[in-house]
Design a protein around this motif. Structure first.
Motif, PDB file in Angstrom:
ATOM      1  N   PRO A  87     -60.089  85.193  31.867  1.00  0.00           N
ATOM      2  CA  PRO A  87     -59.449  83.884  31.862  1.00  0.00           C
ATOM      3  C   PRO A  87     -58.608  83.608  30.619  1.00  0.00           C
ATOM      4  O   PRO A  87     -57.768  82.707  30.624  1.00  0.00           O
ATOM      5  CB  PRO A  87     -60.632  82.905  31.943  1.00  0.00           C
ATOM      6  N   GLU A  88     -58.806  84.411  29.562  1.00  0.00           N
ATOM      7  CA  GLU A  88     -58.021  84.169  28.338  1.00  0.00           C
ATOM      8  C   GLU A  88     -56.578  84.648  28.463  1.00  0.00           C
ATOM      9  O   GLU A  88     -55.746  84.374  27.593  1.00  0.00           O
ATOM     10  CB  GLU A  88     -58.691  84.830  27.124  1.00  0.00           C
ATOM     11  N   ILE A  89     -56.256  85.396  29.523  1.00  0.00           N
ATOM     12  CA  ILE A  89     -54.870  85.849  29.699  1.00  0.00           C
ATOM     13  C   ILE A  89     -54.000  84.652  30.091  1.00  0.00           C
ATOM     14  O   ILE A  89     -54.262  83.982  31.078  1.00  0.00           O
ATOM     15  CB  ILE A  89     -54.773  86.966  30.753  1.00  0.00           C
ATOM     16  N   THR A  90     -52.983  84.384  29.283  1.00  0.00           N
ATOM     17  CA  THR A  90     -52.169  83.180  29.493  1.00  0.00           C
ATOM     18  C   THR A  90     -50.890  83.446  30.282  1.00  0.00           C
ATOM     19  O   THR A  90     -50.254  82.520  30.762  1.00  0.00           O
ATOM     20  CB  THR A  90     -51.796  82.536  28.148  1.00  0.00           C
TER      21      THR A  90
ATOM     22  N   LYS B 239     -53.517  83.248  19.783  1.00  0.00           N
ATOM     23  CA  LYS B 239     -53.621  82.091  20.681  1.00  0.00           C
ATOM     24  C   LYS B 239     -53.101  82.412  22.084  1.00  0.00           C
ATOM     25  O   LYS B 239     -53.396  81.707  23.034  1.00  0.00           O
ATOM     26  CB  LYS B 239     -52.848  80.911  20.106  1.00  0.00           C
ATOM     27  N   HIS B 240     -52.288  83.441  22.175  1.00  0.00           N
ATOM     28  CA  HIS B 240     -51.733  83.816  23.479  1.00  0.00           C
ATOM     29  C   HIS B 240     -52.068  85.274  23.756  1.00  0.00           C
ATOM     30  O   HIS B 240     -52.000  86.110  22.864  1.00  0.00           O
ATOM     31  CB  HIS B 240     -50.200  83.660  23.506  1.00  0.00           C
ATOM     32  N   CYS B 241     -52.405  85.553  25.000  1.00  0.00           N
ATOM     33  CA  CYS B 241     -52.744  86.912  25.417  1.00  0.00           C
ATOM     34  C   CYS B 241     -52.005  87.198  26.719  1.00  0.00           C
ATOM     35  O   CYS B 241     -52.168  86.468  27.705  1.00  0.00           O
ATOM     36  CB  CYS B 241     -54.258  87.011  25.608  1.00  0.00           C
ATOM     37  N   TRP B 242     -51.176  88.232  26.708  1.00  0.00           N
ATOM     38  CA  TRP B 242     -50.371  88.576  27.888  1.00  0.00           C
ATOM     39  C   TRP B 242     -50.697  89.981  28.365  1.00  0.00           C
ATOM     40  O   TRP B 242     -51.084  90.840  27.577  1.00  0.00           O
ATOM     41  CB  TRP B 242     -48.876  88.499  27.542  1.00  0.00           C
ATOM     42  N   VAL B 243     -50.511  90.187  29.665  1.00  0.00           N
ATOM     43  CA  VAL B 243     -50.625  91.535  30.214  1.00  0.00           C
ATOM     44  C   VAL B 243     -49.332  91.836  30.976  1.00  0.00           C
ATOM     45  O   VAL B 243     -48.822  90.992  31.714  1.00  0.00           O
ATOM     46  CB  VAL B 243     -51.869  91.685  31.122  1.00  0.00           C
ATOM     47  N   ALA B 244     -48.799  93.043  30.725  1.00  0.00           N
ATOM     48  CA  ALA B 244     -47.601  93.484  31.439  1.00  0.00           C
ATOM     49  C   ALA B 244     -47.914  94.818  32.088  1.00  0.00           C
ATOM     50  O   ALA B 244     -48.599  95.660  31.498  1.00  0.00           O
ATOM     51  CB  ALA B 244     -46.422  93.637  30.476  1.00  0.00           C
TER      52      ALA B 244
END
Length: 217
Positions: free
Chosen positions: A122-125, A100-105
């Protein structure tokens, strides 16, 4: 930690993949510093960010950009590296379709790539940008920046001067609908040498933990 090889735009990409038992776990990718200045997925900041996300319950992937380690291809001024990051996210999502959550670091050069990936996906939260090179790269593509995130840098950073980071943050603060959180680690250089690494990972964990309990972007 399982080594993985997955398809990229220029051939195989090499990564390290750390899945959670929970099939609904949030997902994160971690992007490494500049390939031409010794940046790899085993950089200490990248490694520690990877484990910080894993310890928070994320399924995590970090990988080598093209031409680094066992990844095929050659350095492409950031254009190809952005395509590599998109391919890595595709790979991660293909195995975690319930997330449900997608992050980029990203760290340094990786922060620049990560923030470009935000614009495409757009799915990156949420995002974490560590020591973004606001002095070297143009971040004006963040218009508007599509999701809230944390920008963190060291007060003694000589590679990415703090004043340039503040300038980037101030520009992003003018945008509506997102919240950019800015944290400065006092005394830390670009690579967050000890004892600053612990402060970096602690700040990231508290920020991400807070965001996961909120329902807003």
């Amino acid at each position: 930690m399982p080594e993985v090889i997955f398809p990229g735009p220029e051939g195989r990409l090499e990564g390290r993949y750390h899945p959670q038992k929970d099939r609904d776990a949030p997902i994160a990718i971690v992007l490494h510093p500049h390939p031409q200045f010794g940046g790899t997925m085993n950089n200490r900041v990248v490694y520690n960010l990877h484990y910080a996300f894993y310890e928070m319950g994320f399924t995590v992937l970090r990988f080598n950009f093209r031409g680094v380690g066992r990844s095929q291809g050659e350095y492409d001024q950031g254009v190809g590296e952005l395509s590599d990051a998109a391919a890595a996210l595709d790979y991660l999502q293909s195995m975690n379709s319930n997330a449900k959550h997608c992050w980029v670091a990203g760290f340094s050069f990786g922060a620049w790539i990560g923030m470009q990936l935000l614009m495409r996906r757009p799915e990156i939260t949420g995002f974490i940008s560590v020591a973004p090179l606001a002095n070297m790269y143009d971040f004006s593509f963040l218009a508007p920046c599509p999701s809230s995130g944390l920008i963190i840098n060291g007060s003694a950073d000589r590679v990415a001067p703090p004043a340039d980071t503040v300038g980037l943050v101030n520009k992003l603060h003018e945008q509506k609908g997102i919240t950019i959180t800015h944290e400065v680690v006092d005394g830390a250089g670009h690579f967050f040498e000890d004892p600053h690494m612990e402060t970096l990972t602690g700040t990231v964990k508290s920020y991400v933990g807070r965001r996961l309990t909120e329902t807003t972007r």
